[in-house]
Design a protein around this motif. Structure first.
Motif, PDB file in Angstrom:
ATOM      1  N   SER A 115      -2.331   7.620  -0.717  1.00  0.00           N
ATOM      2  CA  SER A 115      -1.924   6.709   0.450  1.00  0.00           C
ATOM      3  C   SER A 115      -3.039   5.666   0.559  1.00  0.00           C
ATOM      4  O   SER A 115      -4.131   5.786   0.267  1.00  0.00           O
ATOM      5  CB  SER A 115      -1.829   7.454   1.598  1.00  0.00           C
ATOM      6  N   LYS A 116      -2.362   4.501   1.194  1.00  0.00           N
ATOM      7  CA  LYS A 116      -3.198   3.509   1.251  1.00  0.00           C
ATOM      8  C   LYS A 116      -4.383   3.647   2.391  1.00  0.00           C
ATOM      9  O   LYS A 116      -5.324   3.417   2.163  1.00  0.00           O
ATOM     10  CB  LYS A 116      -2.312   2.244   2.014  1.00  0.00           C
ATOM     11  N   ARG A 152      -7.017   5.738   0.481  1.00  0.00           N
ATOM     12  CA  ARG A 152      -7.764   4.571  -0.513  1.00  0.00           C
ATOM     13  C   ARG A 152      -8.600   3.612   0.175  1.00  0.00           C
ATOM     14  O   ARG A 152      -9.722   3.502  -0.385  1.00  0.00           O
ATOM     15  CB  ARG A 152      -6.636   3.921  -1.422  1.00  0.00           C
ATOM     16  N   TYR A 153      -8.144   2.946   1.066  1.00  0.00           N
ATOM     17  CA  TYR A 153      -8.712   1.756   2.032  1.00  0.00           C
ATOM     18  C   TYR A 153     -10.027   2.765   2.696  1.00  0.00           C
ATOM     19  O   TYR A 153     -11.049   2.034   2.863  1.00  0.00           O
ATOM     20  CB  TYR A 153      -7.630   0.950   2.617  1.00  0.00           C
ATOM     21  N   THR A 188      -9.527   0.475  -6.575  1.00  0.00           N
ATOM     22  CA  THR A 188      -9.119  -0.259  -5.300  1.00  0.00           C
ATOM     23  C   THR A 188      -9.457  -1.433  -5.134  1.00  0.00           C
ATOM     24  O   THR A 188      -8.644  -2.449  -4.932  1.00  0.00           O
ATOM     25  CB  THR A 188      -9.542   0.720  -4.068  1.00  0.00           C
ATOM     26  N   ASP A 195       2.491  -6.885  -4.031  1.00  0.00           N
ATOM     27  CA  ASP A 195       1.918  -5.728  -4.064  1.00  0.00           C
ATOM     28  C   ASP A 195       1.876  -5.004  -5.409  1.00  0.00           C
ATOM     29  O   ASP A 195       2.876  -5.007  -6.147  1.00  0.00           O
ATOM     30  CB  ASP A 195       2.567  -4.784  -3.166  1.00  0.00           C
ATOM     31  N   SER A 243       1.244  -1.727  -6.874  1.00  0.00           N
ATOM     32  CA  SER A 243       1.373  -0.571  -6.306  1.00  0.00           C
ATOM     33  C   SER A 243       0.560   0.298  -7.117  1.00  0.00           C
ATOM     34  O   SER A 243       0.058   0.159  -8.501  1.00  0.00           O
ATOM     35  CB  SER A 243       2.631   0.166  -6.401  1.00  0.00           C
TER      36      SER A 243
END
Ligand code: SF4
Length: 205
Positions: A81-82, A85-86, A178, A191, A193
């Motif tokens: 999931s974003k 990761r972020y 990332t 994007d 992905s």
């Protein structure tokens, strides 16, 4: 399939980790793994580093794949999931800047050199045997201890996720992956992905 020189970069990664047990100053070499992926991505090479030149990714593939040290299960969804990761990238950078700050404090002689390696940002291990004196300024040695801590910690995390999930599951949330993904996204304006980039790494085995 024909092998290329870059298929053996896992040896570089393994030797790098070993050298840190003998002379901590070798940790500086790890900066290559920090800058080369960014340079390749910025220069238009996309995820070329991840797909070809990353010795660490190769090492996980080898240990988890050929040596069977992986359960080869799909990683949980949250890992892709974003927010995770972020969030991990942010956390990683916070810890990285803290390491730089400690280096600065030694440079400014606010405190002396600390000959420790911090694993998983928590466990402080004595590492004095890997530093052999006054060849470099104390701040340079402090950076080496700090940077090696970062490299060892990320390797341990990668190993844990390698064992629990697919061999290259670390690639799903690797901060370098990332960052290069974000660069690709910014350059292409669309994007890229996780399934197209980092995801393809874990799907190889
Ligand atoms: S995601 Fe990280 S560990 Fe995986 S191939 Fe890319 S740089 Fe290497």
């Amino acid at each position: 399939m024909k092998k290329h020189w870059y298929d053996y970069l896992w040896i570089f990664s393994a030797v790098y980790l070993l050298l840190g047990f003998f002379n901590i100053l070798f940790a500086w070499i790890g900066l290559l793994c920090f800058f080369i992926p960014l340079i390749i991505s910025i220069a238009g090479g996309g995820k070329g580093y991840c797909n070809r030149y990353c010795g660490r990714g190769q090492l996980f593939s080898l240990l988890g794949g050929r040596f069977g040290l992986s359960r080869k299960k799909d990683p949980p969804k949250f890992l892709r999931s974003k927010w995770f990761r972020y969030g991990f990238l942010l956390f990683f950078f916070t810890m990285f800047f803290q390491m730089l700050w400690n280096t600065w404090l030694v440079f400014e002689e606010v405190h002396g050199l600390r000959q420790i390696v911090t694993v998983l940002w928590t466990f402080k291990l004595p590492w004095h045997w890997a530093y052999h004196g006054t060849a470099v300024a104390p701040w340079a040695a402090q950076f080496a201890f700090g940077f090696y801590s970062v490299m060892l910690t990320s390797t341990i995390l990668g190993m844990i996720t390698m064992v629990l999930f697919k061999p290259r599951s670390w690639c799903v949330y690797c901060p370098m992956g990332t960052m290069t993904q974000l660069i690709c996204k910014a350059k292409s304006g669309r994007d890229v992905s996780v399934s197209q980039t980092q995801g393809q790494n874990i799907g190889r085995i």
